[in-house]
Write a protein that holds these residues in place. Structure first.
Motif, PDB file in Angstrom:
ATOM      1  N   GLN A 270       0.828  -1.211   0.000  1.00 22.94           N
ATOM      2  CA  GLN A 270       0.000   0.000   0.000  1.00 22.94           C
ATOM      3  C   GLN A 270       0.861   1.260   0.000  1.00 22.94           C
ATOM      4  OE1 GLN A 270      -3.366   0.017   2.659  1.00 22.94           O
ATOM      5  NE2 GLN A 270      -3.280   2.234   2.924  1.00 22.94           N
ATOM      6  N   ASP A 271       0.742   2.005  -1.088  1.00 17.63           N
ATOM      7  CA  ASP A 271       1.461   3.280  -1.257  1.00 17.63           C
ATOM      8  C   ASP A 271       2.968   3.130  -1.067  1.00 17.63           C
ATOM      9  OD1 ASP A 271      -0.990   4.615  -1.657  1.00 17.63           O
ATOM     10  OD2 ASP A 271      -1.265   4.829   0.509  1.00 17.63           O
ATOM     11  N   TYR A 272       3.492   1.961  -1.469  1.00 17.42           N
ATOM     12  CA  TYR A 272       4.936   1.716  -1.344  1.00 17.42           C
ATOM     13  C   TYR A 272       5.439   1.229  -2.695  1.00 17.42           C
ATOM     14  CZ  TYR A 272       9.351   0.306   0.837  1.00 17.42           C
ATOM     15  OH  TYR A 272      10.672   0.185   1.184  1.00 17.42           O
ATOM     16  N   PRO A 273       5.927   2.121  -3.534  1.00 15.17           N
ATOM     17  CA  PRO A 273       6.222   1.775  -4.932  1.00 15.17           C
ATOM     18  C   PRO A 273       7.267   0.678  -5.096  1.00 15.17           C
ATOM     19  CG  PRO A 273       7.074   3.963  -4.386  1.00 15.17           C
ATOM     20  CD  PRO A 273       6.196   3.553  -3.248  1.00 15.17           C
ATOM     21  N   ARG A 274       8.218   0.562  -4.159  1.00 11.93           N
ATOM     22  CA  ARG A 274       9.271  -0.439  -4.345  1.00 11.93           C
ATOM     23  C   ARG A 274       8.752  -1.866  -4.214  1.00 11.93           C
ATOM     24  NH1 ARG A 274      12.240   3.633  -1.814  1.00 11.93           N
ATOM     25  NH2 ARG A 274      12.009   2.775   0.296  1.00 11.93           N
ATOM     26  N   ALA A 275       7.552  -2.030  -3.663  1.00 11.01           N
ATOM     27  CA  ALA A 275       6.973  -3.371  -3.539  1.00 11.01           C
ATOM     28  C   ALA A 275       5.687  -3.511  -4.338  1.00 11.01           C
ATOM     29  CB  ALA A 275       6.719  -3.704  -2.080  1.00 11.01           C
ATOM     30  N   SER A 276       5.424  -2.563  -5.216  1.00 13.32           N
ATOM     31  CA  SER A 276       4.140  -2.548  -5.915  1.00 13.32           C
ATOM     32  C   SER A 276       3.955  -3.729  -6.858  1.00 13.32           C
ATOM     33  CB  SER A 276       3.992  -1.238  -6.700  1.00 13.32           C
ATOM     34  OG  SER A 276       5.022  -1.117  -7.676  1.00 13.32           O
ATOM     35  N   ASP A 277       5.067  -4.358  -7.280  1.00 17.11           N
ATOM     36  CA  ASP A 277       4.947  -5.463  -8.230  1.00 17.11           C
ATOM     37  C   ASP A 277       4.917  -6.824  -7.538  1.00 17.11           C
ATOM     38  OD1 ASP A 277       7.548  -5.432  -7.357  1.00 17.11           O
ATOM     39  OD2 ASP A 277       8.443  -5.780  -9.332  1.00 17.11           O
ATOM     40  N   LEU A 278       4.808  -6.861  -6.201  1.00 16.33           N
ATOM     41  CA  LEU A 278       4.685  -8.146  -5.510  1.00 16.33           C
ATOM     42  C   LEU A 278       3.304  -8.725  -5.790  1.00 16.33           C
ATOM     43  CD1 LEU A 278       5.713 -10.285  -3.492  1.00 16.33           C
ATOM     44  CD2 LEU A 278       4.729  -8.867  -1.662  1.00 16.33           C
ATOM     45  N   PRO A 279       3.223  -9.889  -6.425  1.00 15.58           N
ATOM     46  CA  PRO A 279       1.902 -10.436  -6.754  1.00 15.58           C
ATOM     47  C   PRO A 279       1.178 -10.940  -5.515  1.00 15.58           C
ATOM     48  CG  PRO A 279       3.659 -11.443  -8.089  1.00 15.58           C
ATOM     49  CD  PRO A 279       4.317 -10.707  -6.961  1.00 15.58           C
ATOM     50  N   ARG A 280      -0.096 -11.149  -5.663  1.00 17.77           N
ATOM     51  CA  ARG A 280      -0.847 -11.911  -4.678  1.00 17.77           C
ATOM     52  C   ARG A 280      -0.590 -13.395  -4.929  1.00 17.77           C
ATOM     53  NH1 ARG A 280      -4.164  -8.851  -1.728  1.00 17.77           N
ATOM     54  NH2 ARG A 280      -4.693  -6.776  -2.527  1.00 17.77           N
ATOM     55  N   ALA A 281      -0.924 -14.213  -3.963  1.00 17.62           N
ATOM     56  CA  ALA A 281      -0.791 -15.651  -4.143  1.00 17.62           C
ATOM     57  C   ALA A 281      -1.852 -16.147  -5.120  1.00 17.62           C
ATOM     58  CB  ALA A 281      -0.936 -16.356  -2.797  1.00 17.62           C
ATOM     59  N   GLY A 282      -1.605 -17.303  -5.724  1.00 14.49           N
ATOM     60  CA  GLY A 282      -2.577 -17.886  -6.637  1.00 14.49           C
ATOM     61  C   GLY A 282      -1.933 -18.887  -7.562  1.00 14.49           C
ATOM     62  N   PHE A 283      -2.757 -19.562  -8.336  1.00 13.77           N
ATOM     63  CA  PHE A 283      -2.271 -20.594  -9.247  1.00 13.77           C
ATOM     64  C   PHE A 283      -1.528 -19.953 -10.419  1.00 13.77           C
ATOM     65  CE2 PHE A 283      -5.892 -23.752  -8.058  1.00 13.77           C
ATOM     66  CZ  PHE A 283      -5.266 -23.972  -6.838  1.00 13.77           C
ATOM     67  N   ALA A 284      -0.254 -20.285 -10.580  1.00 12.61           N
ATOM     68  CA  ALA A 284       0.556 -19.824 -11.715  1.00 12.61           C
ATOM     69  C   ALA A 284       0.565 -20.933 -12.745  1.00 12.61           C
ATOM     70  CB  ALA A 284       1.973 -19.489 -11.255  1.00 12.61           C
ATOM     71  N   ALA A 285      -0.295 -20.806 -13.740  1.00 12.86           N
ATOM     72  CA  ALA A 285      -0.506 -21.920 -14.660  1.00 12.86           C
ATOM     73  C   ALA A 285      -0.613 -21.411 -16.087  1.00 12.86           C
ATOM     74  CB  ALA A 285      -1.772 -22.682 -14.255  1.00 12.86           C
TER      75      ALA A 285
END
Length: 307
Positions: free
Chosen positions: A150-165
């Motif tokens: 949240q409002d932290y650009p250096r971590a903005s590209d961290l994905p949420r968890a989920g199926f990577a398929a």
């Protein structure tokens, strides 16, 4: 890739040989999909062996499924050619379509596609590893993710968890590992994490429920949200594992049409004792689950899940 995770040109050769009678020496032949490094040069040589002097280019597609019509005109296109003629013809074509072009050698372009997909796959593995660590500690990864990003650009590209398929990311990571003489340990770890997420979710469910007594419903069988493509979907890995340990497994998807086992969503919810949200289809956002417990690795149904 073959069953031993080695590069295999047989299908590629059969495809090219099948269309070769319709090609003329003036035709520019462009490869767009992911190929094992060196395939573009191999194709050029293969066609020459058949007496055909065709310009061959490799210009990897750079589209996310579901955006195939909009992204070619908004994303720079990588172009390469086996000869200067092939490169210029490819450049002339994509200059008319794309906002910019980026030139590379064929093998550099091939690696750019593999690296892009493997990098994305590793990013998903990072998120999924974080999810498993947080969940094992009794914590909510979605809250942690929200706190980080949240409002932290250096971590903005961290994905949420989920199926990577899907048909690309896993396969392309394998291709890169094969090219690297099986020394791509980061890629192998990503494969173990992303594929292992399914087993982790089942283990978590077994810790809370007696699956052998339950009917389990799976919501979403496509490999990603709001599409109908089920190729390499981890929902089917989850289904196959649950068939072994649950009393009954029901599946539904609003888009997929190629699976005769799919039934109506209302039936799945009504007949299931436990639900897995396998794919965050947009129409599931405000779905009435009938008070049934839902395992939602995506954090899609929680108020703080906004993407």
């Amino acid at each position: 890739m073959d069953e031993f995770l080695n590069p295999d040109h047989k299908a590629f050769r059969a495809c090219i040989d099948g269309i070769a009678p319709y090609l003329q020496n003036s035709n520019l032949t462009i490869l767009r999909s992911t190929v094992f490094p060196g395939t573009t040069d191999w194709l050029y040589g293969h066609l020459q062996e058949q007496g055909m002097d065709l310009p061959v280019a490799y210009c990897p597609e750079r589209v996310v499924q579901g955006r195939a019509l909009e992204e070619p005109s908004s994303v720079p296109q990588i172009i390469s050619g086996t000869t200067s003629q092939a490169e210029e013809e490819a450049a002339n074509l994509f200059t008319m379509l794309a906002p910019a072009i980026v030139r590379a050698t064929p093998k550099e372009a091939e690696f750019s596609k593999l690296f892009s997909n493997a990098y994305r796959y590793i990013q998903f593995a990072t998120a999924n590893q974080f999810y498993m660590i947080a969940t094992s500690a009794g914590l909510d990864y979605q809250n942690i993710h929200n706190a980080i990003t949240q409002d932290y650009p250096r971590a903005s590209d961290l994905p949420r968890a989920g199926f990577a398929a899907g048909p690309c990311l896993f396969k392309d990571t394998m291709q890169l590992a094969a090219f690297a003489n099986n020394q791509f340990s980061l890629g192998y770890d990503a494969m173990l994490i992303n594929e292992g997420l399914v087993l982790f979710l089942i283990e978590q469910a077994q810790n809370q429920y007696d699956l052998g007594e339950l009917t389990v419903g799976l919501l979403g069988m496509a490999f990603k949200a709001d599409i109908d493509d089920t190729r390499a979907s981890l929902s089917y890995k989850l289904k196959n594992m649950l068939v072994v340990c649950a009393n009954r497994v029901l599946t539904s998807d609003p888009y997929a049409k190629d699976d005769p086992d799919l039934i109506d969503l209302d039936q799945v919810i009504a007949q299931s004792d436990l639900l897995f949200l396998c794919v965050p289809h947009s129409q599931y956002k405000n779905l009435n689950m009938g008070g049934k417990p839902v395992i939602d690795v995506w954090g899609f149904l929680t108020d703080h899940a906004t993407d």
